[in-house]
Design an enzyme around this catalytic site. Sequence first.
Site, PDB file in Angstrom:
ATOM      1  N   ASN A   1      -5.461   8.294   7.079  1.00 23.04           N
ATOM      2  CA  ASN A   1      -5.268   7.140   7.743  1.00 23.04           C
ATOM      3  C   ASN A   1      -4.972   7.382   9.523  1.00 23.04           C
ATOM      4  OD1 ASN A   1      -3.101   5.590   5.211  1.00 23.04           O
ATOM      5  ND2 ASN A   1      -5.261   5.217   5.764  1.00 23.04           N
TER       6      ASN A   1
ATOM      7  N   ARG B   1      -1.440   9.926  -2.355  1.00 24.72           N
ATOM      8  CA  ARG B   1      -0.579   8.899  -1.691  1.00 24.72           C
ATOM      9  C   ARG B   1       0.408   7.931  -2.307  1.00 24.72           C
ATOM     10  NH1 ARG B   1      -5.771   8.280  -0.958  1.00 24.72           N
ATOM     11  NH2 ARG B   1      -7.215   6.414  -0.407  1.00 24.72           N
TER      12      ARG B   1
ATOM     13  N   GLU C   1      -8.257   3.607  -5.034  1.00 28.38           N
ATOM     14  CA  GLU C   1      -9.068   2.816  -3.776  1.00 28.38           C
ATOM     15  C   GLU C   1     -10.575   2.711  -4.102  1.00 28.38           C
ATOM     16  OE1 GLU C   1      -9.004   0.651  -2.034  1.00 28.38           O
ATOM     17  OE2 GLU C   1      -8.738   1.083   0.080  1.00 28.38           O
TER      18      GLU C   1
ATOM     19  N   HIS D   1      -3.714   0.204  -2.749  1.00 26.22           N
ATOM     20  CA  HIS D   1      -4.604   0.653  -1.403  1.00 26.22           C
ATOM     21  C   HIS D   1      -5.046  -0.763  -0.852  1.00 26.22           C
ATOM     22  CE1 HIS D   1      -4.575   4.911  -2.973  1.00 26.22           C
ATOM     23  NE2 HIS D   1      -4.568   4.396  -4.049  1.00 26.22           N
TER      24      HIS D   1
ATOM     25  N   ARG E   1       0.878  -1.284   0.172  1.00 18.40           N
ATOM     26  CA  ARG E   1      -0.040   0.117  -0.190  1.00 18.40           C
ATOM     27  C   ARG E   1       0.892   1.178  -0.024  1.00 18.40           C
ATOM     28  NH1 ARG E   1      -3.720  -0.896   5.007  1.00 18.40           N
ATOM     29  NH2 ARG E   1      -4.555   1.066   4.656  1.00 18.40           N
ATOM     30  N   HIS E   2       0.269   2.266  -0.243  1.00 17.71           N
ATOM     31  CA  HIS E   2       0.919   3.606  -0.188  1.00 17.71           C
ATOM     32  C   HIS E   2       1.359   3.771   1.372  1.00 17.71           C
ATOM     33  CE1 HIS E   2      -2.514   4.686   2.320  1.00 17.71           C
ATOM     34  NE2 HIS E   2      -3.348   4.097   1.442  1.00 17.71           N
TER      35      HIS E   2
END
Lengths: 470, 474
Positions: free
Chosen positions: A264, A307, A327, A392, A257-258
């Site tokens: 987050n 991101r 995402e 994502h 993932r980023h």
Amino acid sequence: MSETQRTLTQNPLEKTWVPWMKSRLSQRRGSSVPQFTNSPTMIVMVGLPARGKTYISKKLTRYLNWIGVTTKVFNVGQYRRDATRSYNSFEFFRPDNAEAMKIRKACALTALKDVWDYFTREEGQVVVFDATNTTAERREVILNFAKENGYKVFFVESICDDPEIIAENIKQVKLSSPDYMNCDKEEAVADFLKRIDCYKLTYVPLDDNKDRNLSYIKIFNVGSRYLVNRVQDHIQSRIVYYLMNIHVTPRSIYLCRHGESELNLLGRIGGDSGLSARGAQFASALGAYMREQSIRDLKVWTSHMKRTIQTAEALGVQYEQWKALNEIDAGVCEEMTYEEIQKSHPEEFALRDQNKYRYRYPKGESYEDLVQRLEPVIMELERQENVLVICHQAVMRCLLAYFLDKSADELPYLKCPLHTVLKLTPVAYGCKVESVFLNIEAVNTHRERPENVDVDRDPAEALETVPDHI
Amino acid sequence: MLDNEEFVLENYPRELTQNPLKKIWMPHRNGHIAQRRVCMTNCPTLIVTVGLPARGKTYISKKLTRYLNWIGVPTKEFNVGQYRRECLKIYKSFEFFRPDNEEGLKIRRQCATSALNDVRQYLSVEGGQVAVFDATNTTRERRGTIVKFAEQNGFRVFFVESVCEDPDVIAQNIVQVKLGNPDYIHCNSEEAIEDFMKRIKCYESSYQPLDEVLDRDLSYIKIMDVGRRYLVNRVVDHIQSRIVYYLMNIHITPRSIYLCRHGESDLNIKGRIGGDSGLSARGKEFAKGLRKFLEDQNIKDLKVWTSQMKRTIQTAECLGVPYEQWKALNEIDAGVCEEMMYEEIQEHYPLEFALRDQDKYRYRYPKGESYEDLVQRLEPVIMELERQENVLVICHQAVMRCLLAYFLDKTAHELPYLKCSLHTVLKLTPVAYGCKVESFYLGVDAVNTHRDRPENVNVQRSTDDALQTVPAHF
């Protein structure tokens, strides 16, 4: 035909509009793409041993199930192992071994009976009939069976005369077969080669002339050439396209993932925020890790969201942006915390817990939609060699489910934590996974399915499994 | 070290800004960001047709070119016969094509060379990605020349051979596309056919089809009997794989595709875009009219497709036949502008409104989509439409524009302004190298939802200038 229009209601889970009729609601499953499979289809493998039939069968089955076509493999060799006490030697496969021939034929018929069960009772859509099927006679038996039951048949023949490829096959998947459990390597290889010779005596490949009315694809030498005959319908066309894009060149696919994002940290879903300080650290660490891995010709893919791109930027290499890797769209819930969703949309929140795979956010997407969106990405991943995909949580779950053959039930709950790279390497019939946590702390964004998924549950029960955040 | 490391690490990470038109995040400096385009080939590709006359080479060339351009791969076809016509001015007879006609051979070779030069210009200088070299290319020698040319210029070659011995198919070809050809403008049908058959004969004696053994290192697809069978050899990259998939899905069985929008919706009446509203009273009238229209058309095995939005499904419900819902047919997502009137968009997002008028094809709504995104989303629909026969697609304005642009070969520039009015059915029937369009207005009034590009697309324009072309609504 009635004059009155049927009123439409929107299915609360999938947000699809369906006419309000008692029994009809179950028929249209509301997936985002029409299924286009009316008759059940039998894919019948053809080829000498060690030509990749089981490899193709398993891979194709995995792909079809992932895109939502219920598929199952029936491996006749497995039936044979169940029927005979133990494997002695290649002599079992000699064409003049009448006793063995009887057993082998019975196994094929038993397998066909199970195929019938799968189509009839379990509502399967596609079956892959994995056996050598090297004689015209055996294929005739299958064709008649299919005809009697209204199944379509599509043959996949694998032809290979490259001794190196065959040797590699034997090494990768035969030596560890139950048949050779108690043999040493050299004995096993020698016996297996004699086994292949037994089949060669009676092998009749699909014939360009005699079999011109059959539907089939012939794959030569692991894909350098294909002969495609009479593709009948959509699913066969997709199968051909898939088979023509896969390869066996060793390579690895890296999924991550980023880096941790600002949203987050706040426990908010979706949005298009940038990396947090820790996220930026992860990006550097990722760069260091990838350099260490020393990968030949690595391709790097990101989504269109800030991101993932920021993460890729830290690698200092060229990358490609795919909108398809964005995402999952949470629609009206974008940028909300779970607490806020529970407050403003408690029913939606519960429906999602009831069926996370099919649940579509209002004005948003479902995991099922995501899979359709990601199919071209998977197809291109199959074509490529070494690739790093920076994406994502929901997207990574979908991709991982494809590689690791996870069901629709498991998929939305696969663990894909931040700052962890998964290295997938195809091996034998599956995929080896190595998980590497790059040692930069990050919030946990994984929310387990709570115990109570009832629409009238307490907020506390609904929020039971929400991970911590600021 | 990573092989593709081209940049000095100290410059990283670069600052990102979001391009205001396409909403793409790009590094601040001029660095080249490869945005996922369909064809990630670094080398341009030269597609070379092979086959006797009347085997569908030009049909395939044109169709493939249309498809590739639509999905965003700049493609152009080069028809050597066209070069020959320009060179010769007047076609006398098949004698020109006799293998012992030295003069003829010289001219034909020159034409091929001239065409290849133009190919080089297109691929190396003008930024084209794919060139389709449409000629018979029936000898190994000619193909060898082309392969050498490609090697010298760094192009990948992919051959598309069409083999067909069915006399009915060939006769049908001749009738459909040869009789109307400039070569036969002054002939009557019988003379033309006779001459053309003799022309084919001239090629037959020297025809060397692609050979499984001799040509095993070439990349090609051999199409046999109009798609009954295919031989595919050495597909080396993404674009070739997509081309093969496309060629294997098209057919020439006569059929018609009907395109229309949902009936007028409640939001249409209010001049609001997007949303998921139901049909207005007039919209329901249209749906009934549509049913009658289809009955009158008497179509064999019609498939009906809708989006997953209420208004298209309500329209289909009136037809009393089964239909399939495609999420991919949903209207363009207007993001933050969903359910707004143009006046409101101008009020709240005047910059966005102007950017959209500047480049309507590439403009992406904030948190929404662009026409360019739509085309990508619709590609599987087009692929399935190619496989199918008679289909009615009930969709939306932007979606219908994209589909129509594919069938009528409209550019990205024209696409967002194609006229797709409510309550009008377009019937598309493939004919010769293109598509015949018949427009049926079903006689039920509806608002106009078509907004033309205003004169002033400047970000500083006045509100009046911006709203000049907004159609009337409640």
